[in-house]
Design a protein around this motif. Structure first.
Motif, PDB file in Angstrom:
ATOM      1  N   SER A   1      -3.613  -7.850  -0.472  1.00  0.00           N
ATOM      2  CA  SER A   1      -4.169  -7.820   1.091  1.00  0.00           C
ATOM      3  C   SER A   1      -4.635  -7.651   1.742  1.00  0.00           C
ATOM      4  N   PHE A   2      -5.618  -8.061   2.138  1.00  0.00           N
ATOM      5  CA  PHE A   2      -5.794  -6.849   3.131  1.00  0.00           C
ATOM      6  C   PHE A   2      -4.671  -6.016   3.819  1.00  0.00           C
ATOM      7  N   ASP A   3      -4.039  -7.536   4.623  1.00  0.00           N
ATOM      8  CA  ASP A   3      -2.994  -7.345   5.678  1.00  0.00           C
ATOM      9  C   ASP A   3      -2.095  -6.470   4.656  1.00  0.00           C
ATOM     10  N   GLN A   4      -1.821  -6.489   3.570  1.00  0.00           N
ATOM     11  CA  GLN A   4      -0.391  -5.640   2.632  1.00  0.00           C
ATOM     12  C   GLN A   4      -0.986  -4.561   2.454  1.00  0.00           C
ATOM     13  N   GLN A   5      -2.774  -4.508   2.388  1.00  0.00           N
ATOM     14  CA  GLN A   5      -2.736  -2.582   2.401  1.00  0.00           C
ATOM     15  C   GLN A   5      -2.618  -2.046   3.455  1.00  0.00           C
ATOM     16  N   THR A   6      -3.210  -2.997   4.377  1.00  0.00           N
ATOM     17  CA  THR A   6      -3.240  -2.132   6.147  1.00  0.00           C
ATOM     18  C   THR A   6      -1.593  -1.680   6.663  1.00  0.00           C
ATOM     19  N   ASN A   7      -0.553  -2.431   6.569  1.00  0.00           N
ATOM     20  CA  ASN A   7       0.714  -2.140   6.034  1.00  0.00           C
ATOM     21  C   ASN A   7       1.433  -1.266   5.475  1.00  0.00           C
ATOM     22  N   LEU A   8       0.598  -0.844   4.063  1.00  0.00           N
ATOM     23  CA  LEU A   8       0.986   0.094   3.047  1.00  0.00           C
ATOM     24  C   LEU A   8       0.636   1.076   3.676  1.00  0.00           C
TER      25      LEU A   8
ATOM     26  N   ASP B   1     -10.210   3.522   3.917  1.00  0.00           N
ATOM     27  CA  ASP B   1      -9.068   4.501   4.189  1.00  0.00           C
ATOM     28  C   ASP B   1      -8.273   4.744   3.433  1.00  0.00           C
ATOM     29  N   LEU B   2      -7.565   3.391   2.753  1.00  0.00           N
ATOM     30  CA  LEU B   2      -6.139   3.538   2.000  1.00  0.00           C
ATOM     31  C   LEU B   2      -6.925   3.496   0.438  1.00  0.00           C
ATOM     32  N   TYR B   3      -8.299   3.940   0.556  1.00  0.00           N
ATOM     33  CA  TYR B   3      -8.582   3.967  -1.291  1.00  0.00           C
ATOM     34  C   TYR B   3      -9.005   5.510  -1.102  1.00  0.00           C
ATOM     35  N   ALA B   4      -9.124   6.323   0.079  1.00  0.00           N
ATOM     36  CA  ALA B   4      -9.339   7.784   0.794  1.00  0.00           C
ATOM     37  C   ALA B   4      -7.551   8.217  -0.262  1.00  0.00           C
ATOM     38  N   ARG B   5      -6.974   7.560   0.631  1.00  0.00           N
ATOM     39  CA  ARG B   5      -5.278   8.453   0.611  1.00  0.00           C
ATOM     40  C   ARG B   5      -4.642   8.222  -0.743  1.00  0.00           C
ATOM     41  N   LEU B   6      -5.209   7.277  -1.638  1.00  0.00           N
ATOM     42  CA  LEU B   6      -4.637   7.638  -3.128  1.00  0.00           C
ATOM     43  C   LEU B   6      -5.219   8.191  -4.079  1.00  0.00           C
ATOM     44  N   SER B   7      -6.299   8.035  -3.528  1.00  0.00           N
ATOM     45  CA  SER B   7      -7.476   8.981  -4.606  1.00  0.00           C
ATOM     46  C   SER B   7      -7.076  10.369  -4.208  1.00  0.00           C
ATOM     47  N   ALA B   8      -6.104  11.285  -4.096  1.00  0.00           N
ATOM     48  CA  ALA B   8      -6.009  12.354  -3.294  1.00  0.00           C
ATOM     49  C   ALA B   8      -5.741  12.915  -4.619  1.00  0.00           C
TER      50      ALA B   8
END
Length: 625
Positions: A419-426, A469-476
């Motif tokens: 979920s969006f909140d879980q993405q934020t926490n991650l 921003d999470l996608y940018a982090r994960l796609s290193a």
């Protein structure tokens, strides 16, 4: 002159004047924390009684205040008590500076030091007829619990009142500290006994004379002895220890994890044992601790640990097509890096194998590899699964997968299920390097590298359903794993490898005929490598034939057979030759070197078998079992 350099009483007067407090203000009541004081009052009754005895002399009274400077008890000489009552001093009256002005009780709590105030030193008129000598009472951890004070008339101020109240407060502090230490010791002893009885290992503490001082309940099931009757008796009279244990006990030496045989009432029992001598600071021998674990439990533990780790490496990834080589080059670069890795590809292409291979080729290979299938877990449970649960009176705490993956890799499969909140926490956990469990407040440091998979994350970002921003982090590191239909002749290599593995597992020779290889090569494989593996396993399990033809394959695959000649496809010919050669070697070995029997297993004649042995240049050494 700077305010901090002034005497405390003068500073207090200046604060009262700055606050505009009227000296004629009458006494006011404050909140009474009698519940917080009840335990202290009960525990310290003996210490306070000393002051009560003093207060029985004319003109003395003992005042007890809580941590908010509210009077919760006054006792002493009736004369001073009557005078105090006339002035409004009694139960529930606040001695805080804000309402009672300058006084010793407030100063003692405010400055954390004993103070004495008398007569005109008090700011408010109703306290000026009296003298107060007060000392703060501290808990063992340094927190102010309240104050003790001696109350007298100002003209009868006793020169030793402050010393006596300091001594009483210190005695009370010491008593509290002694109680804390005793409770802690009892708690630790209870915890120790509870731990001994709850762990899977059996523990025996043998005293310096060989007597059993303590043993856990687990010992009863391991050695078949009665725990209650064994305590206090010599170990040799309860159950004779094996020679290795006896030697370690006699020579006061250490024994590390050795399997020994105990002769129990139910027969010999294999047990993994350790012995550790225990010494005090003066090197006086206190006894030895024997730990016991059934050998079977040790093997199960090893299997669990091995099963939790990544097992695949880059050597397990089979493929020579250009698309696969490009994916492997990117994966090796990711293994040498430190950032998160995003694996993209259709279902069944082998994303988890890539994840394990990257982990095992990285500097985190010695750490854990923890897998979470996000789509398989209900969203309401994903928080506790990832971030853990803080313990409370209603539930036991447990770590989340982020904590369990500390020092290693967390493989999140189908991260788009968050979920969006879980993405934020991650994202917060990745950026801050720490995690907070559900229902908790304390940050827990983590050192985790993420390897994730997700379906069409770019589209989800555009639709606002996945954090950019999470996608940018994960796609290193982004690795595209090609589907099997775009890998050309890799399907032949994979099929030959899988058939060889199945042959080893089943203990019988298995090979693929040219028409079967051609059908496998032509089929588009929508389920990719996973589908190929399932098809071959089902085909092998449903037939006893050693050479599988196109007719043995499922109809949907057999229909894709094309008249593909091996001469037109060198890779097909090579795969068939490797498969056939391996099948011949296994058949001859399983037949004990008898060619007739091997030919029967392969479904060919003895002469044909001999010609193929010659063609493939199979030596006699290879044919020996």
């Amino acid at each position: 002159m700077a305010l901090p350099s002034l005497p405390p009483i003068q500073r207090s007067w200046m604060r009262c004047q700055a606050r505009g407090l009227d000296p004629a203000t009458p006494p006011q009541t404050g909140p009474v924390n009698i519940a917080a004081w009840s335990h202290l009052q009960t525990l310290a009754r003996s210490s306070i009684e000393d002051l009560y005895q003093l207060s029985e002399h004319p003109g003395f009274a003992v005042v007890i205040c809580d941590e908010q400077a509210t009077i919760i008890d006054v006792a002493g000489d009736s004369t001073i008590l009557s005078l105090a009552q006339q002035s409004g001093i009694g139960y529930g009256i606040s001695l805080l500076e804000e309402v009672a002005g300058t006084n010793a009780v407030d100063l003692a709590l405010r400055e954390a030091l004993p103070y004495q105030t008398s007569g005109d030193e008090h700011y408010c008129n109703w306290l000026q007829p009296f003298s107060l000598a007060a000392a703060p009472i501290f808990s063992p951890d340094g927190r102010a619990l309240g104050a003790l004070a001696i109350l007298t008339r100002a003209e009868m101020q006793h020169p030793y009142a402050l010393g006596m109240v300091i001594a009483a407060a210190q005695a009370l502090h010491n008593q509290l500290r002694a109680e804390r230490l005793l409770n802690e010791a009892n708690d630790q002893l209870s915890e120790l006994y509870a731990t001994l009885d709850s762990i899977n290992e059996g523990l025996i503490f043998v005293g310096p004379n060989g007597e059993i001082r303590r043993l856990s309940r687990r010992v009863a099931s391991i050695l078949d002895i009665n725990v209650r009757s064994a305590a206090g008796r010599p170990l040799v009279s309860v159950i004779p220890p094996p020679p290795a244990i006896s030697t370690a006990l006699q020579e006061l030496t250490t024994l590390d994890e050795q399997e020994v045989i105990w002769q129990t009432r139910s027969g010999p029992q294999a047990v993994m044992c350790s012995v550790r001598p225990v010494w005090d600071r003066s090197r006086r021998y206190l006894g030895s601790v024997i730990t016991l674990r059934p050998a079977e439990s040790v093997r199960q533990l090893v299997q669990q640990v091995v099963g939790a780790r990544a097992t695949f490496t880059f050597r397990d990834i089979i493929g020579q097509s250009e698309a696969m080589r490009q994916a492997l080059r990117q994966a090796r670069l990711a293994a040498a890096g430190r950032g998160p890795v995003l694996l993209r590809g259709e279902g069944g292409v082998g994303k988890e194998i890539f994840a394990q291979a990257i982990h095992n080729a990285s500097n985190r290979a010695g750490g854990p590899f923890v897998r979470v299938a996000c789509a398989a877990i209900p969203r309401q449970l994903l928080d506790s699964e990832l971030f853990g649960v803080e313990s409370s009176e209603h539930q036991a705490g447990r770590p989340g997968k982020l904590e369990l993956a500390h020092g290693g890799v967390l493989y999140l499969e189908a991260i788009d299920a968050l979920s969006f909140d879980q993405q934020t926490n991650l994202l917060r956990a990745i950026e801050m390097g720490r995690v907070i469990r559900s229902g908790g407040k304390r940050p827990i440091p983590i050192d985790v590298r993420l390897i994730v998979t997700g379906h069409d994350l770019e589209q989800l970002v555009q639709e606002g359903r996945f954090r950019a921003d999470l996608y940018a982090r994960l796609s290193a590191f982004t690795i595209d794993i090609p589907p099997l239909r775009r890998r050309g002749d890799d399907v032949l290599l994979l099929a030959n490898h899988m058939v060889q593995r199945l042959s080893e597992q089943l203990g019988r020779p298995i090979a693929l005929a040219p028409d079967a290889l051609a059908a496998l090569h032509s089929y588009p494989w929508p389920g990719n490598v996973r589908e190929l593996e399932v098809v071959l396993e089902q085909t092998v399990q449903t037939t006893a034939k050693s050479v599988l033809t196109v007719h043995d394959l499922p109809p949907a695959i057999a229909r894709h057979t094309t008249p593909l000649a091996m001469a037109d496809n060198p890779r097909l010919a090579e795969a068939h030759a490797l498969s056939e050669r391996d099948a011949i070697v296994r058949a001859v070995r399983s037949a004990g070197g008898r060619l007739s029997r091997a030919a029967t297993l392969l479904g060919i004649s003895r002469a044909t078998l001999w010609r193929k042995i010659t063609r493939y240049q199979i030596s006699r050494d290879e044919l020996r079992a």
